[in-house]
Design a protein around this motif. Structure first.
Motif, PDB file in Angstrom:
ATOM      1  N   ASP A 153       0.845  -1.193   0.000  1.00  0.00           N
ATOM      2  CA  ASP A 153       0.000   0.000   0.000  1.00  0.00           C
ATOM      3  C   ASP A 153       0.893   1.260   0.000  1.00  0.00           C
ATOM      4  OD1 ASP A 153      -1.836   2.015   0.919  1.00  0.00           O
ATOM      5  OD2 ASP A 153      -3.102   0.475   1.794  1.00  0.00           O
ATOM      6  N   TYR A 154       1.826   1.313   0.942  1.00  0.00           N
ATOM      7  CA  TYR A 154       2.668   2.502   1.078  1.00  0.00           C
ATOM      8  C   TYR A 154       3.687   2.619  -0.048  1.00  0.00           C
ATOM      9  CZ  TYR A 154       0.720   3.521   5.703  1.00  0.00           C
ATOM     10  OH  TYR A 154      -0.120   3.861   6.743  1.00  0.00           O
ATOM     11  N   LEU A 155       4.118   1.475  -0.587  1.00  0.00           N
ATOM     12  CA  LEU A 155       5.031   1.547  -1.734  1.00  0.00           C
ATOM     13  C   LEU A 155       4.314   2.145  -2.951  1.00  0.00           C
ATOM     14  CD1 LEU A 155       6.943  -1.790  -1.233  1.00  0.00           C
ATOM     15  CD2 LEU A 155       8.035   0.445  -1.573  1.00  0.00           C
ATOM     16  N   GLY A 156       3.034   1.803  -3.092  1.00  0.00           N
ATOM     17  CA  GLY A 156       2.248   2.381  -4.187  1.00  0.00           C
ATOM     18  C   GLY A 156       2.194   3.895  -4.052  1.00  0.00           C
ATOM     19  N   TYR A 157       1.930   4.334  -2.827  1.00  0.00           N
ATOM     20  CA  TYR A 157       1.867   5.777  -2.551  1.00  0.00           C
ATOM     21  C   TYR A 157       3.220   6.430  -2.825  1.00  0.00           C
ATOM     22  CZ  TYR A 157       1.463  10.086   0.117  1.00  0.00           C
ATOM     23  OH  TYR A 157       1.475  11.391   0.491  1.00  0.00           O
ATOM     24  N   GLN A 158       4.266   5.764  -2.334  1.00  0.00           N
ATOM     25  CA  GLN A 158       5.613   6.360  -2.457  1.00  0.00           C
ATOM     26  C   GLN A 158       6.036   6.487  -3.926  1.00  0.00           C
ATOM     27  OE1 GLN A 158       8.945   3.926  -2.352  1.00  0.00           O
ATOM     28  NE2 GLN A 158       9.709   5.734  -3.432  1.00  0.00           N
ATOM     29  N   TYR A 159       5.750   5.462  -4.750  1.00  0.00           N
ATOM     30  CA  TYR A 159       6.140   5.536  -6.165  1.00  0.00           C
ATOM     31  C   TYR A 159       5.304   6.579  -6.906  1.00  0.00           C
ATOM     32  CZ  TYR A 159       9.719   1.943  -6.454  1.00  0.00           C
ATOM     33  OH  TYR A 159      10.891   1.253  -6.328  1.00  0.00           O
ATOM     34  N   TYR A 160       4.089   6.795  -6.433  1.00  0.00           N
ATOM     35  CA  TYR A 160       3.271   7.861  -7.027  1.00  0.00           C
ATOM     36  C   TYR A 160       3.888   9.218  -6.682  1.00  0.00           C
ATOM     37  CZ  TYR A 160      -0.308  11.394  -7.411  1.00  0.00           C
ATOM     38  OH  TYR A 160      -0.971  12.557  -7.710  1.00  0.00           O
ATOM     39  N   LYS A 161       4.217   9.404  -5.412  1.00  0.00           N
ATOM     40  CA  LYS A 161       4.750  10.691  -4.959  1.00  0.00           C
ATOM     41  C   LYS A 161       6.147  10.951  -5.521  1.00  0.00           C
ATOM     42  CE  LYS A 161       2.214  13.007  -2.049  1.00  0.00           C
ATOM     43  NZ  LYS A 161       1.563  14.244  -2.528  1.00  0.00           N
ATOM     44  N   SER A 162       6.993   9.899  -5.496  1.00  0.00           N
ATOM     45  CA  SER A 162       8.388  10.107  -5.892  1.00  0.00           C
ATOM     46  C   SER A 162       8.553  10.215  -7.400  1.00  0.00           C
ATOM     47  CB  SER A 162       9.263   8.948  -5.390  1.00  0.00           C
ATOM     48  OG  SER A 162       9.131   8.788  -4.007  1.00  0.00           O
ATOM     49  N   TYR A 163       7.810   9.379  -8.140  1.00  0.00           N
ATOM     50  CA  TYR A 163       8.055   9.286  -9.584  1.00  0.00           C
ATOM     51  C   TYR A 163       6.825   9.588 -10.434  1.00  0.00           C
ATOM     52  CZ  TYR A 163      11.840   6.491  -7.555  1.00  0.00           C
ATOM     53  OH  TYR A 163      12.887   6.050  -6.793  1.00  0.00           O
ATOM     54  N   GLY A 164       5.705   9.849  -9.783  1.00  0.00           N
ATOM     55  CA  GLY A 164       4.487  10.171 -10.532  1.00  0.00           C
ATOM     56  C   GLY A 164       3.833   8.976 -11.204  1.00  0.00           C
TER      57      GLY A 164
END
Ligand code: GDD
Length: 314
Positions: A153-164
């Motif tokens: 869940d949080y990796l999904g969020y992080q890749y969205y935030k970090s790399y769009g």
């Protein structure tokens, strides 16, 4: 429109494939060497690719070749008790697979939308005044499986935030229906009833914790939700997918038993009890409804009748 379904030979994957084909989407699915193929209908219309998601090279090759427009990431070790027997295997399998896919998307600069199948198990321990559970509830996971889903869940969020990367996380509450794996409670009980009816098993139904409360949705409503999540959901957001009502496992069992004429007694099997069980999962799906218009359509009674019929037909 080209969709990649990871774990296509699994319970949800097989229903997802059927839904996509009905909507004229080109479907590619990943399988592993030991995957069961009997769940997949319309095999000739699906491109199957053998891919070990834990292997970054295998995943890189897959993404480069397929270049999907949509990814439904359903592959996972999804049975909670297995995660106590081999915690690291569940964590590695569930987390590494997703990281490898997201890394490949990043590397090839693909902007395909990706749905990540997360779980209401992430909520874990829920206080009495926290139901129905909203997405903002604290996550208090109670099993290694639940922790693996928090990480996804949080990796999904992080890749969205970090790399769009346009990633949408769905936290799905319990779901069932025809083809549900026999370890999971609804299928396990339905299979036992069907076997008793056929005289293949003494009339004693083995059970674990019957007091837990779960919120069940039909798998056919769930795959429609996953489609809508990518069509209308907002990248970077997390959505509950639930029915909005719950019952005890005992009530679910009584419903199944009401569909049978067999006389069946119930016996607790201590091996079926868990080191810690989530007491109640009851979801609020308002956020997802507001974003997509989705609501569950198949009544629980229909789901359970279809499931029992599935086991009677085996
Ligand atoms: N499996 C099983 N077998 N569970 C039993 C039994 C039994 O004989 N008897 C009682 N239960 C209780 C479990 O203790 C649990 O409280 C509940 O029935 C549901 O068990 P499962 O069907 O194994 O599902 P789960 O709730 O642990 O997890 C499922 O739902 C999650 C979403 O909330 C799985 O599908 C997960 O993959 C999913 O993420």
């Amino acid at each position: 429109m080209k969709a990649l379904v990871t774990g296509i030979s699994g319970f949800v994957g097989s229903h997802m494939a059927e839904f996509l084909l009905q909507h004229n989407v080109e479907v590619t699915g990943t399988i592993r060497q030991r995957s069961r193929m009997d769940h997949i209908k319309h095999l000739k219309d699906i491109q199957l690719v053998e891919c070990e998601l834990r292997d970054p090279f295998s995943v890189e090759h897959l993404i480069k070749e397929i270049k999907p427009d949509l990814i439904f990431h359903l592959a996972a070790q999804s049975f909670v008790p297995t995660s106590w027997n081999s915690p690291i295997d569940t964590i590695h399998n569930n987390v590494a697979g997703q990281v490898n896919i997201m890394e490949a998307l990043r590397r090839f600069d693909l902007s395909c939308k990706m749905q990540v199948a997360c779980s209401s198990e992430e909520y874990g321990h829920v206080e009495p005044d926290e139901t129905p559970i909203r997405e903002t509830n604290p996550l208090r996971p109670l099993s290694p499986y639940a922790v693996s889903k928090v990480a996804q869940d949080y990796l999904g969020y992080q890749y969205y935030k970090s790399y769009g990367l346009p990633i949408i996380v769905t936290r799905t509450f319990n779901h069932t229906g025809p083809r549900r794996g026999e370890n999971f409670v609804t299928s396990n009980f339905a299979k036992q009833i069907a076997q008793i009816e056929k005289g293949k098993k003494p009339p004693v139904l083995q059970v674990g914790n019957l007091s837990a409360k779960r919120d069940f949705t039909d798998v056919r409503d769930v795959v429609r939700a996953y489609w809508l999540a990518l069509e209308k959901g907002t990248p970077g957001e997390t959505y509950n997918i639930a029915s909005g009502s719950c019952c005890t496992i005992r009530e679910m069992l009584d419903l199944l038993l009401s569909y049978s004429n067999a006389s069946i007694s119930i016996e607790e099997d201590p091996a079926r009890l868990r080191p810690s069980d989530v007491e109640i999962l009851l979801g609020d799906y308002t956020k997802f409804h507001d974003a997509t218009g989705w609501k569950p359509e198949i009544p629980f009674e229909t789901t359970m009748k279809d499931l029992l019929q599935y086991w009677r037909d085996q």
